[in-house]
Scaffold this active site. Structure first.
Site: not given
Ligand code: SF4
Length: 328
Positions: A134, A172
């Site tokens: 990411e 994230t």
């Molecule tokens: Fe990643 Fe959060 Fe998206 Fe799930 S909701 S794929 S953990 S960024």
């Protein structure tokens, strides 16, 4: 086995846990692509960081590759939930691949923030783990503007062009508390540091951490179902320990649990990372039930109703004109 009275053994089951909306979408994208176009469907990088999911999709006909140049020209390729740099999209276009983007929309949001800050001339400090897919993808949006900050040590050393024009973003799936500590360290150095317009650490990461914090405080042992390369799963182990659990372990499968971990354990906390399917948690519940942990208390700290629509270009491909029947 354990020294605890069977009648007092219990499980605290965290909720929310497991699949987030971004992972559910990414897995569906690959399954749908296989249905629509047939095997093989190529997937650049692990679609989500979970061994079970990857193996399940491989059995259905997905082929996981490291780079787009390993995909035969004209074939279908899916980009993983972690996102890709623009150079990867370009390479896929150059090779005339049918690219379907399973990037989580919440990762895309961070990409857009990076583009906007770079356009406005900011140095962007991207808090995250160097080398994580990411982070590599987000950095690729504005490589000349982005510096990865992998912890408070980097925050103390980083150099910028203009100390009054600095913004931060984050991966994230980080620990909320650790990220805020890093931001505080950056603010010490750059008092005019600009924050992202909304949280970059996604709702799923935050909710799973809040739930494991609650059960970690009351558990002797916390089991986190997830793979070692899953950032959000690894963070759950750390958060559980910080919350007070005597021990916390990451496992891919129930059979990895060592009976010795249960010594003197009355309360087992159980959760799973955002990329781990619930079937794996069910296996752990069965495994524990066979060892006297039959009382299960669900500890819910949030409700989740997030849903992300599938990519628009996930549709039957038009038949090339020379293969169409009839006509003139
Ligand atoms: Fe990643 Fe959060 Fe998206 Fe799930 S909701 S794929 S953990 S960024």
């Amino acid at each position: 086995m354990t020294g605890t009275d069977v009648a007092r053994r219990r499980i605290l089951l965290a909720a929310p846990r497991g699949y987030c909306a971004g992972v559910a979408r990414a897995v569906t994208v690959v399954e749908k692509a296989l249905e629509l176009y047939g095997a093989p469907v190529y997937v650049r990088h692990e679609i989500v960081h979970n061994k079970y999911v990857v193996q399940m999709l491989e059995r259905k006909g997905a082929v996981f590759v490291e780079e787009a140049d390993q995909v035969p020209e004209g074939a279908t390729v899916v980009f993983s939930a972690h996102g890709v740099a623009p150079s990867v999209r370009q390479e896929a276009a150059d090779r005339q691949l049918h690219a379907i983007d399973a990037t989580c929309p919440l990762v895309t949001k961070v990409h857009k923030e990076a583009v906007r800050f770079a356009h406005d001339g900011y140095d962007i400090l991207l808090i995250g783990h160097e080398g994580h897919e990411e982070v590599t993808g987000t950095s690729g949006e504005a490589p000349d503007h982005i510096t990865v900050i992998d912890g408070p040590g980097d925050a103390a050393r980083v150099q910028v062009h203009d100390t009054d024009k600095v913004a931060w973003l984050s991966q994230t799936t980080l620990s909320v508390d650790e990220t805020m500590a890093t931001v505080a360290a950056l603010e010490q150095r750059f008092p005019n540091l600009v924050s992202p317009p909304s949280d970059d650490i996604c709702y799923a990461t935050q909710n799973r951490q809040a739930a494991v914090k609650r059960i970690g405080a009351d558990a002797d042992l916390v089991l986190v179902v997830g793979s070692a390369n899953s950032s959000n799963s690894v963070r759950l182990v750390e958060v559980a320990r910080e919350a007070g659990a005597r021990d916390a372990r990451l496992i891919d499968h129930a059979h990895e649990i060592d009976e010795a971990w249960l010594a003197e354990v009355r309360t087992v906390g159980l959760t799973s990372g955002a990329s781990a399917p619930d079937i794996l948690v069910d296996e752990v519940l069965d495994w524990l039930a066979h060892r006297g942990y039959r009382e299960v208390e669900v500890v819910r700290t949030a409700e989740e109703h997030q849903y992300f629509a599938l990519p628009r270009n996930l549709a039957p491909r038009p038949t090339p004109p020379h293969r169409r029947q009839g006509g003139c």
